[in-house]
Design an enzyme around this catalytic site. Structure first.
Site, PDB file in Angstrom:
ATOM      1  N   ARG A 169      -7.483   7.489   5.260  1.00 55.50           N
ATOM      2  CA  ARG A 169      -7.457   7.579   6.723  1.00 55.50           C
ATOM      3  C   ARG A 169      -7.343   9.044   7.112  1.00 55.50           C
ATOM      4  O   ARG A 169      -6.603   9.792   6.472  1.00 55.50           O
ATOM      5  CB  ARG A 169      -6.263   6.810   7.295  1.00 55.50           C
ATOM      6  CG  ARG A 169      -6.374   5.304   7.127  1.00 55.50           C
ATOM      7  CD  ARG A 169      -5.080   4.619   7.525  1.00 55.50           C
ATOM      8  NE  ARG A 169      -3.962   5.098   6.721  1.00 55.50           N
ATOM      9  CZ  ARG A 169      -2.697   4.880   7.010  1.00 55.50           C
ATOM     10  NH1 ARG A 169      -2.365   4.210   8.089  1.00 55.50           N
ATOM     11  NH2 ARG A 169      -1.745   5.338   6.219  1.00 55.50           N
ATOM     12  N   GLU A 173       5.054   6.861   2.444  1.00 59.00           N
ATOM     13  CA  GLU A 173       5.857   5.634   2.476  1.00 59.00           C
ATOM     14  C   GLU A 173       5.126   4.575   1.672  1.00 59.00           C
ATOM     15  O   GLU A 173       3.960   4.745   1.306  1.00 59.00           O
ATOM     16  CB  GLU A 173       6.039   5.133   3.918  1.00 59.00           C
ATOM     17  CG  GLU A 173       4.719   4.744   4.579  1.00 59.00           C
ATOM     18  CD  GLU A 173       4.867   3.766   5.742  1.00 59.00           C
ATOM     19  OE1 GLU A 173       5.955   3.198   5.940  1.00 59.00           O
ATOM     20  OE2 GLU A 173       3.860   3.560   6.449  1.00 59.00           O
ATOM     21  N   SER A 187      -2.731  -2.965   6.012  1.00 58.56           N
ATOM     22  CA  SER A 187      -4.044  -3.377   6.507  1.00 58.56           C
ATOM     23  C   SER A 187      -5.169  -2.436   6.118  1.00 58.56           C
ATOM     24  O   SER A 187      -4.959  -1.439   5.435  1.00 58.56           O
ATOM     25  CB  SER A 187      -3.990  -3.575   8.017  1.00 58.56           C
ATOM     26  OG  SER A 187      -3.541  -2.395   8.621  1.00 58.56           O
ATOM     27  N   ARG A 246       0.859  -1.186   0.000  1.00 56.28           N
ATOM     28  CA  ARG A 246       0.000   0.000   0.000  1.00 56.28           C
ATOM     29  C   ARG A 246       0.887   1.225   0.000  1.00 56.28           C
ATOM     30  O   ARG A 246       1.700   1.405   0.894  1.00 56.28           O
ATOM     31  CB  ARG A 246      -0.913   0.010   1.228  1.00 56.28           C
ATOM     32  CG  ARG A 246      -2.159   0.913   1.061  1.00 56.28           C
ATOM     33  CD  ARG A 246      -2.944   1.066   2.355  1.00 56.28           C
ATOM     34  NE  ARG A 246      -2.128   1.778   3.311  1.00 56.28           N
ATOM     35  CZ  ARG A 246      -2.007   1.435   4.609  1.00 56.28           C
ATOM     36  NH1 ARG A 246      -2.645   0.410   5.107  1.00 56.28           N
ATOM     37  NH2 ARG A 246      -1.228   2.132   5.407  1.00 56.28           N
ATOM     38  N   GLU A 304       7.972   0.374  11.595  1.00 54.32           N
ATOM     39  CA  GLU A 304       6.651   0.429  10.975  1.00 54.32           C
ATOM     40  C   GLU A 304       5.595   0.446  12.061  1.00 54.32           C
ATOM     41  O   GLU A 304       5.860   0.077  13.194  1.00 54.32           O
ATOM     42  CB  GLU A 304       6.433  -0.819  10.105  1.00 54.32           C
ATOM     43  CG  GLU A 304       7.466  -1.043   9.022  1.00 54.32           C
ATOM     44  CD  GLU A 304       7.429   0.023   7.960  1.00 54.32           C
ATOM     45  OE1 GLU A 304       6.331   0.519   7.661  1.00 54.32           O
ATOM     46  OE2 GLU A 304       8.490   0.390   7.441  1.00 54.32           O
ATOM     47  N   GLY A 305       4.398   0.848  11.666  1.00 56.46           N
ATOM     48  CA  GLY A 305       3.265   0.690  12.570  1.00 56.46           C
ATOM     49  C   GLY A 305       2.819   1.953  13.271  1.00 56.46           C
ATOM     50  O   GLY A 305       1.885   1.932  14.061  1.00 56.46           O
ATOM     51  N   LYS A 365      12.466   2.328   5.329  1.00 57.11           N
ATOM     52  CA  LYS A 365      12.580   3.776   5.126  1.00 57.11           C
ATOM     53  C   LYS A 365      13.911   4.123   4.468  1.00 57.11           C
ATOM     54  O   LYS A 365      14.003   5.056   3.672  1.00 57.11           O
ATOM     55  CB  LYS A 365      12.432   4.498   6.464  1.00 57.11           C
ATOM     56  CG  LYS A 365      11.203   4.108   7.291  1.00 57.11           C
ATOM     57  CD  LYS A 365      10.002   4.939   6.964  1.00 57.11           C
ATOM     58  CE  LYS A 365       8.811   4.746   7.880  1.00 57.11           C
ATOM     59  NZ  LYS A 365       8.136   3.463   7.918  1.00 57.11           N
ATOM     60  N   LYS A 422      12.783   9.862  10.824  1.00 57.11           N
ATOM     61  CA  LYS A 422      12.174   8.528  10.849  1.00 57.11           C
ATOM     62  C   LYS A 422      13.182   7.415  11.089  1.00 57.11           C
ATOM     63  O   LYS A 422      14.142   7.282  10.344  1.00 57.11           O
ATOM     64  CB  LYS A 422      11.486   8.247   9.506  1.00 57.11           C
ATOM     65  CG  LYS A 422      10.385   9.213   9.142  1.00 57.11           C
ATOM     66  CD  LYS A 422       9.633   8.707   7.925  1.00 57.11           C
ATOM     67  CE  LYS A 422       8.446   9.589   7.610  1.00 57.11           C
ATOM     68  NZ  LYS A 422       7.603   9.003   6.547  1.00 57.11           N
ATOM     69  N   ASN A 445       4.145   0.516   2.121  1.00 56.80           N
ATOM     70  CA  ASN A 445       4.119  -0.605   3.072  1.00 56.80           C
ATOM     71  C   ASN A 445       4.159  -1.898   2.285  1.00 56.80           C
ATOM     72  O   ASN A 445       3.243  -2.172   1.514  1.00 56.80           O
ATOM     73  CB  ASN A 445       2.835  -0.547   3.895  1.00 56.80           C
ATOM     74  CG  ASN A 445       2.695   0.771   4.634  1.00 56.80           C
ATOM     75  OD1 ASN A 445       3.312   0.971   5.672  1.00 56.80           O
ATOM     76  ND2 ASN A 445       1.912   1.692   4.091  1.00 56.80           N
TER      77      ASN A 445
HETATM   78  P1  ADP Z   1       4.856   4.074   9.739  1.00 56.14           P
HETATM   79  O1  ADP Z   1       5.645   3.009   9.088  1.00 56.14           O
HETATM   80  O2  ADP Z   1       5.028   4.129  11.202  1.00 56.14           O
HETATM   81  O3  ADP Z   1       3.417   4.057   9.299  1.00 56.14           O
HETATM   82  P2  ADP Z   1       5.021   6.562   8.256  1.00 56.14           P
HETATM   83  O4  ADP Z   1       6.171   6.989   7.440  1.00 56.14           O
HETATM   84  O5  ADP Z   1       3.808   6.150   7.506  1.00 56.14           O
HETATM   85  O6  ADP Z   1       5.523   5.412   9.223  1.00 56.14           O
HETATM   86  O7  ADP Z   1       4.638   7.706   9.261  1.00 56.14           O
HETATM   87  C1  ADP Z   1       3.595   7.581  10.190  1.00 56.14           C
HETATM   88  C2  ADP Z   1       2.668   8.778  10.122  1.00 56.14           C
HETATM   89  O8  ADP Z   1       3.409   9.990  10.337  1.00 56.14           O
HETATM   90  C3  ADP Z   1       2.000   8.971   8.774  1.00 56.14           C
HETATM   91  O9  ADP Z   1       0.814   8.228   8.696  1.00 56.14           O
HETATM   92  C4  ADP Z   1       1.758  10.474   8.734  1.00 56.14           C
HETATM   93  O10 ADP Z   1       0.588  10.800   9.455  1.00 56.14           O
HETATM   94  C5  ADP Z   1       2.944  11.018   9.496  1.00 56.14           C
HETATM   95  N1  ADP Z   1       4.025  11.402   8.557  1.00 56.14           N
HETATM   96  C6  ADP Z   1       4.990  10.577   8.072  1.00 56.14           C
HETATM   97  N2  ADP Z   1       5.791  11.223   7.224  1.00 56.14           N
HETATM   98  C7  ADP Z   1       5.343  12.488   7.164  1.00 56.14           C
HETATM   99  C8  ADP Z   1       5.774  13.655   6.453  1.00 56.14           C
HETATM  100  N3  ADP Z   1       6.818  13.630   5.650  1.00 56.14           N
HETATM  101  N4  ADP Z   1       5.065  14.794   6.644  1.00 56.14           N
HETATM  102  C9  ADP Z   1       3.997  14.834   7.474  1.00 56.14           C
HETATM  103  N5  ADP Z   1       3.558  13.781   8.171  1.00 56.14           N
HETATM  104  C10 ADP Z   1       4.212  12.608   8.028  1.00 56.14           C
HETATM  105 MG    MG Z   2       2.582   4.561   7.521  1.00 58.72          MG
END
Ligand code: ADP
Ligand code: MG
Length: 474
Positions: free
Chosen positions: A450, A144, A151, A125, A368-369, A305, A364, A146
């Site tokens: 979401r 990102e 899910s 996704r 994940e999660g 990442k 970051k 996944n």
């Molecule tokens: P995870 O693997 O924990 O889901 P993500 O990279 O999806 O990691 O980051 C988790 C959440 O943080 C995202 O769903 C988003 O709400 C926020 N986020 C992540 N990257 C960014 C970004 N570059 N700018 C703004 N919000 C972000």
């Molecule tokens: Mg995410």
């Protein structure tokens, strides 16, 4: 907020009535989760959190996200087969990040032995936010991708019906008719079924590798039931079941207590806390087997990442997808600024920039999660502390995306009904199947929207921050 919803937010009585209808519709449609109090049983369940109103999404960006999904499928699949790229890209990370190092060790071990697996199934996704530029125009930016346990494809297959009803109750029958049908559960099951068929044993089952605590079981059941509808037998097992019951025969076919497994679909295995010594052994057994793993360990690593950050280097996509200039252009158009914190001059410069202006970035780790990223003052403090240590290479830095907030109501069991300023994240599900070198299926399988209140920087639906939504295209 779409111009059309402003009137709704002003009418408290209409909102209350619509919310009551919405909750019952969600329960009727099966938008369900087990409760925090009774996570091991379906005796008590409640509705999964969702928005009262569908959130507006720019149609052009929605279409752009769909149009690039097959390209991302191709890219992830290419990375998973590129040992040199994975080795080089993760070399600095695995020196400091134990979890990635453990996964990488299994990857190398499996390659050394030689792959028994010949059919490959990817379910991913790709997640995006809509970055609002200074000119007020929104741009699609990938957050990102996944590649393991992506899910909510099941529950979200049922949210459009709920939102359609809500709009009708609010007197918006015309708008209700514009909500798109969406059925990722079916598309994902189709991919699993194809992999099962190519594996080529009628007796073999599909194994969902599930968590110890399965609050989101209904989301998985949506996919399971699609498989049963095709007369494919599904079993649910945990890592510790694999440790106790799993074995390989001489040609490395996987058996669980004598039952052959064709496909292993992981809904678990992406956080370090899950793995004790036995579970690591179980993971290795699965990876060594001939069964189709979704994902195989290489594809899980392709979703780190660190890989995402390296992809944004000039020339990298060209190396990974030679002969696909149009796909590369579509992929690159979705990238946000991503920066390496590897040791050396480049990383020093990046760290200094972030410390000077932390609000522009997200820091970051390789996790994940949800709930792992660092923002603002916290980002500055952590980077200050680790800027001269190798530990900094376990992180990547990313430009912070700034979407335009909109008003909505987040419906959660036992929570008061109140209006919130919200932002949304759009995910597109991808599914592909490869047999040997031939890609026999490559599709976009549906979407997930979401939405969360703006005061939360981070966190998904499972983490209790975001809620399920339906896009209303404008
Ligand atoms: P995870 O693997 O924990 O889901 P993500 O990279 O999806 O990691 O980051 C988790 C959440 O943080 C995202 O769903 C988003 O709400 C926020 N986020 C992540 N990257 C960014 C970004 N570059 N700018 C703004 N919000 C972000
Ligand atoms: Mg995410």
């Amino acid at each position: 907020m779409a111009a059309g919803w402003q009137d709704v937010v002003r009418d408290a009585a209409a909102v209350r009535e619509a919310a009551a209808v919405a909750v019952d519709a969600a329960l009727l449609a099966g938008v369900l989760m087990r409760t925090g109090e009774q996570p091991h049983s379906s005796d008590v369940v409640n509705y999964a959190p969702f928005t009262l109103l569908p959130s507006t999404v720019p149609r052009a960006l929605f279409e752009q996200a769909y149009a690039v999904q097959q390209d991302f499928n191709l890219l992830v699949d290419a990375i998973s087969q590129n040992k040199e790229f994975l080795e080089q890209t993760l070399a600095s990370t695995i020196k400091v990040d134990d979890f990635t190092a453990r996964l990488f060790r299994i990857y190398m071990q499996v390659l050394e032995e030689g792959l028994a697996q010949t059919v490959f199934l990817g379910i991913n996704r790709s997640d995006y936010m809509f970055d609002c530029g200074l000119d007020g125009k929104a741009a699609l930016r990938q957050i990102e991708i996944n590649t393991i346990a992506a899910s909510f494809g099941g529950l979200t297959s049922r949210t459009a019906d709920v939102h359609r009803l809500v709009l009708k109750v609010l007197g918006k029958t015309e708008e209700a008719s514009h909500l798109l049908p969406n059925n990722p559960a079916k598309g994902l099951a189709l991919g699993i079924a194809k992999a099962w068929e190519l594996y080529g044993s009628q007796r073999a089952v599909v194994m969902f590798l599930v968590e110890e605590v399965q609050r989101n079981i209904f989301d998985q059941r949506c996919i399971e039931n699609e498989l049963w509808n095709r007369n494919i037998h599904v079993v649910r097992k945990r890592f510790r079941d694999v440790f106790e019951q799993g074995s390989l025969d001489a040609s490395r076919r996987l058996y669980m207590d004598g039952q052959e497994v064709a496909v292993v679909y992981y809904r678990e295995g992406y956080v370090p806390q899950v793995y004790d010594q036995q579970n690591w052994e179980a993971r290795l057994l699965l990876e060594r087997s001939r069964a189709v793993k979704c994902p195989d360990i290489a594809t899980q690593l392709a979703g780190t990442k660190k890989v995402q950050q390296e992809l944004s280097r000039p020339g990298m996509l060209e190396k990974l997808l030679p002969g696909h200039p149009e796909a590369i252009a579509r992929i690159r158009a979705t990238f946000a600024g991503l920066y390496s914190l590897d040791e050396g001059e480049e990383g020093d410069r990046v760290a200094a920039t972030a410390i000077a202006d932390p609000d522009r970035f997200v820091l970051k780790p390789q996790r994940e999660g949800g709930g792992n990223n660092l923002y603002g003052e916290e980002l500055r403090e952590v980077l200050e502390k680790i800027k001269d240590s190798p530990e900094r290479t376990s992180y990547i830095l990313m430009d912070k995306i700034r979407p335009q907030p909109a008003l909505n109501y987040l419906l959660r069991a036992h929570s008061p009904l109140q209006v919130s300023e919200c932002i949304s994240e759009l995910g597109i599900f991808g599914v592909y199947v490869r047999q040997g070198q031939e890609l026999v299926l490559n599709e976009a399988a549906g979407h997930l929207l979401r939405t969360k209140a703006i005061e939360h920087a981070d966190g998904g639906v499972a983490a209790g921050v975001a809620v399920l939504d339906t896009p209303y295209l404008v």
